[in-house]
Design an enzyme around this catalytic site. Structure first.
Site, PDB file in Angstrom:
ATOM      1  N   CYS A 113     -14.442  10.571   3.665  1.00  0.00           N
ATOM      2  CA  CYS A 113     -14.002   9.272   3.116  1.00  0.00           C
ATOM      3  C   CYS A 113     -14.696   8.096   3.792  1.00  0.00           C
ATOM      4  CB  CYS A 113     -12.497   9.133   3.242  1.00  0.00           C
ATOM      5  SG  CYS A 113     -11.609  10.552   2.597  1.00  0.00           S
ATOM      6  N   HIS A 255     -10.286   2.087   3.144  1.00  0.00           N
ATOM      7  CA  HIS A 255     -10.181   3.349   2.414  1.00  0.00           C
ATOM      8  C   HIS A 255      -8.791   3.414   1.785  1.00  0.00           C
ATOM      9  CE1 HIS A 255     -10.253   7.424   1.257  1.00  0.00           C
ATOM     10  NE2 HIS A 255      -9.576   7.898   2.285  1.00  0.00           N
ATOM     11  N   ASN A 285      -6.853   8.470  -4.328  1.00  0.00           N
ATOM     12  CA  ASN A 285      -7.815   8.636  -3.244  1.00  0.00           C
ATOM     13  C   ASN A 285      -9.048   9.379  -3.769  1.00  0.00           C
ATOM     14  OD1 ASN A 285      -9.274   9.329  -0.986  1.00  0.00           O
ATOM     15  ND2 ASN A 285      -7.515   9.996   0.217  1.00  0.00           N
TER      16      ASN A 285
HETATM   17  O1  UT7 Z   1      -8.572  10.388   2.663  1.00  0.00           O
HETATM   18  C1  UT7 Z   1      -8.047  10.659   3.936  1.00  0.00           C
HETATM   19  C2  UT7 Z   1      -7.204  11.838   3.906  1.00  0.00           C
HETATM   20  N1  UT7 Z   1      -5.876  11.776   3.534  1.00  0.00           N
HETATM   21  C3  UT7 Z   1      -4.911  10.940   3.982  1.00  0.00           C
HETATM   22  O2  UT7 Z   1      -5.105   9.903   4.513  1.00  0.00           O
HETATM   23  C4  UT7 Z   1      -3.511  11.419   3.801  1.00  0.00           C
HETATM   24  C5  UT7 Z   1      -2.663  11.141   5.023  1.00  0.00           C
HETATM   25  N2  UT7 Z   1      -1.328  11.650   4.895  1.00  0.00           N
HETATM   26  C6  UT7 Z   1      -0.438  11.145   3.992  1.00  0.00           C
HETATM   27  O3  UT7 Z   1      -0.757  10.251   3.239  1.00  0.00           O
HETATM   28  C7  UT7 Z   1       0.972  11.684   4.012  1.00  0.00           C
HETATM   29  O4  UT7 Z   1       1.152  12.519   5.140  1.00  0.00           O
HETATM   30  C8  UT7 Z   1       1.359  12.448   2.723  1.00  0.00           C
HETATM   31  C9  UT7 Z   1       1.454  11.475   1.565  1.00  0.00           C
HETATM   32  C10 UT7 Z   1       0.344  13.542   2.427  1.00  0.00           C
HETATM   33  C11 UT7 Z   1       2.734  13.093   2.907  1.00  0.00           C
HETATM   34  O5  UT7 Z   1       3.700  12.115   3.235  1.00  0.00           O
HETATM   35  P1  UT7 Z   1       4.710  12.343   4.433  1.00  0.00           P
HETATM   36  O6  UT7 Z   1       5.583  11.187   4.489  1.00  0.00           O
HETATM   37  O7  UT7 Z   1       3.895  12.675   5.660  1.00  0.00           O
HETATM   38  O8  UT7 Z   1       5.523  13.591   3.913  1.00  0.00           O
HETATM   39  P2  UT7 Z   1       5.753  15.009   4.621  1.00  0.00           P
HETATM   40  O9  UT7 Z   1       4.521  15.833   4.547  1.00  0.00           O
HETATM   41  O10 UT7 Z   1       6.384  14.786   5.970  1.00  0.00           O
HETATM   42  O11 UT7 Z   1       6.854  15.612   3.676  1.00  0.00           O
HETATM   43  C12 UT7 Z   1       8.173  15.048   3.595  1.00  0.00           C
HETATM   44  C13 UT7 Z   1       8.949  15.844   2.587  1.00  0.00           C
HETATM   45  C14 UT7 Z   1       8.885  17.347   2.814  1.00  0.00           C
HETATM   46  O12 UT7 Z   1      10.129  17.878   2.449  1.00  0.00           O
HETATM   47  P3  UT7 Z   1      11.212  18.249   3.584  1.00  0.00           P
HETATM   48  O13 UT7 Z   1      10.531  19.248   4.470  1.00  0.00           O
HETATM   49  O14 UT7 Z   1      11.523  16.970   4.273  1.00  0.00           O
HETATM   50  O15 UT7 Z   1      12.341  18.808   2.774  1.00  0.00           O
HETATM   51  C15 UT7 Z   1       7.833  17.807   1.848  1.00  0.00           C
HETATM   52  O16 UT7 Z   1       8.024  19.150   1.451  1.00  0.00           O
HETATM   53  O17 UT7 Z   1       8.391  15.631   1.287  1.00  0.00           O
HETATM   54  C16 UT7 Z   1       8.070  16.877   0.691  1.00  0.00           C
HETATM   55  N3  UT7 Z   1       6.888  16.694  -0.125  1.00  0.00           N
HETATM   56  C17 UT7 Z   1       6.961  16.313  -1.400  1.00  0.00           C
HETATM   57  N4  UT7 Z   1       7.998  16.067  -2.221  1.00  0.00           N
HETATM   58  C18 UT7 Z   1       7.742  15.695  -3.473  1.00  0.00           C
HETATM   59  C19 UT7 Z   1       5.578  16.791   0.229  1.00  0.00           C
HETATM   60  N5  UT7 Z   1       4.801  16.488  -0.814  1.00  0.00           N
HETATM   61  C20 UT7 Z   1       5.631  16.200  -1.839  1.00  0.00           C
HETATM   62  C21 UT7 Z   1       5.420  15.801  -3.158  1.00  0.00           C
HETATM   63  N6  UT7 Z   1       6.496  15.550  -3.935  1.00  0.00           N
HETATM   64  N7  UT7 Z   1       4.179  15.639  -3.680  1.00  0.00           N
END
Ligand code: UT7
Length: 328
Positions: A113, A255, A285
């Site tokens: 990225c 980004h 993204n």
């Molecule tokens: O281009 C550069 C690369 N990428 C990035 O910059 C991405 C960086 N990371 C992020 O943007 C975030 O970490 C994400 C958007 C990917 C995830 O957000 P988060 O707030 O870190 O969520 P999490 O992974 O901690 O998940 C929280 C909850 C989980 O459920 P439990 O365990 O709390 O019950 C996940 O299973 O959200 C759940 N979850 C979802 N729920 C609905 C994860 N993805 C999804 C989804 N829809 N798509």
């Protein structure tokens, strides 16, 4: 300051719009979750016949039109991408063929990225000393083809499209690229953000076995890295200018990975979020595509005027991060 100025910008996007509601029909997610956790509302996804070089070529044509230059004036094409049409030939050569830039040297650059900012820096370094007067720098991706559409951690985030900029050496030292700042940390665990399998996973008979070909990400770790990397990219690039301060910067083009990362970067830099240009709600993204797409979007909205100082800042797999300060 070398007198290298951006004289045109462009974007090339698939026409197909995929909303969060559409994604919720594919994986277990909701518009509410995607919007509140990322800021993304919709994204563009390629049709079967569309490729990274197609989006790159369209972005290039739009940038050339704005710059009022013909393809034969381009001396160098750099395509930053992690989703090239093929391992060979380079996507930059494919773009060259599509736009008829027959005098250009061409190569691809892989810095995930951060790739577009890396590309600008490399082109800037080659101008004019290596015979490059006019360069075309493109960030282009077709990430929909390297997504696991059963993995809700990734498929809600990534998308397709390209942006481009024409950089020209005009010797005017009052305007142009003021500084570049490129960083990498190869000691981070690769599983944080990787596309597998790769060539290293092939057995000698060329069989990938049962491995899926997809982006894998440990979102939380990449999130924490992004929150640190964005401010460092801006401050690092400012530190390499001749005294430009954050207050002098009208617009930061970051980004476009996650609105919450941009919010956190604004807090860390102690500036209002309004000084960041944000369009991730429309395009998601697109990795190397986000910064040049956002640059073109802001430019065509008239948000960047002659003499304005802008910053661009990216971060991504590698890990890599990069910033640049430009006087328009
Ligand atoms: O281009 C550069 C690369 N990428 C990035 O910059 C991405 C960086 N990371 C992020 O943007 C975030 O970490 C994400 C958007 C990917 C995830 O957000 P988060 O707030 O870190 O969520 P999490 O992974 O901690 O998940 C929280 C909850 C989980 O459920 P439990 O365990 O709390 O019950 C996940 O299973 O959200 C759940 N979850 C979802 N729920 C609905 C994860 N993805 C999804 C989804 N829809 N798509």
């Amino acid at each position: 300051m070398k007198g290298n100025r951006i004289i045109g910008t462009g974007m090339g996007l698939p026409a197909r719009v995929v909303t969060n509601e559409d994604i919720a029909k594919i994986v277990d997610t909701t518009d509410e979750w995607i919007t509140s956790r990322t800021g993304i509302k919709e994204r563009r996804i390629a049709e079967d016949h569309e490729t990274t070089s197609d989006f790159g070529a369209t972005a290039a044509k739009n940038a050339m039109e704005m710059a009022r230059i013909g393809p034969e004036e381009i001396d160098l094409i750099i395509v930053a991408t992690l989703s090239p049409d093929r391992l060979l030939p380079s996507t930059s050569c494919l773009v060259q063929g599509k736009i008829g830039a027959k005098n250009a040297a061409c190569f691809d650059l892989e810095a995930a990225c951060s790739g577009f900012v890396y590309g600008l820096a490399v082109a800037n370094g080659m101008m004019p000393d290596m015979g490059v007067k006019t360069a075309l720098i493109i960030g282009a991706e077709t990430l929909s083809r390297v997504l696991d559409w059963t993995d809700r951690n990734t498929c809600v985030l990534f998308a397709d499209g390209a942006g481009a900029a024409i950089l020209r050496h005009d010797g005017n030292r009052d305007r142009g690229i003021l500084s570049t700042y490129l960083k990498a940390d190869g000691s981070a665990p690769p599983p944080w953000l990787t596309v597998e399998p790769g060539v290293a996973d092939l057995n000698p008979l060329g069989d990938y076995g049962s491995k899926d070909f997809a982006i894998r990400m440990v979102g939380k770790e990449v999130f924490k890295f992004g929150v640190r990397a964005l401010p460092d990219a801006v401050n690092g690039a400012l530190g390499r200018t001749d005294g430009v301060s954050l207050e002098d910067v009208k617009l930061i083009i970051p980004h476009q990975a996650n609105l919450r990362i941009i919010d956190a970067a604004a807090k860390s830099l102690d500036i209002p979020k309004e000084r960041f240009f944000i369009n991730l709600q429309k395009y998601g993204n697109t990795s190397a595509g986000t910064i040049p797409i956002a640059l073109d979007d802001a430019n065509r909205q008239g948000l960047i005027e002659k003499g304005d100082i802008i910053a661009m800042a990216g971060f991504g797999a590698g890990l890599t991060w990069a910033g640049t300060i430009v006087r328009w």
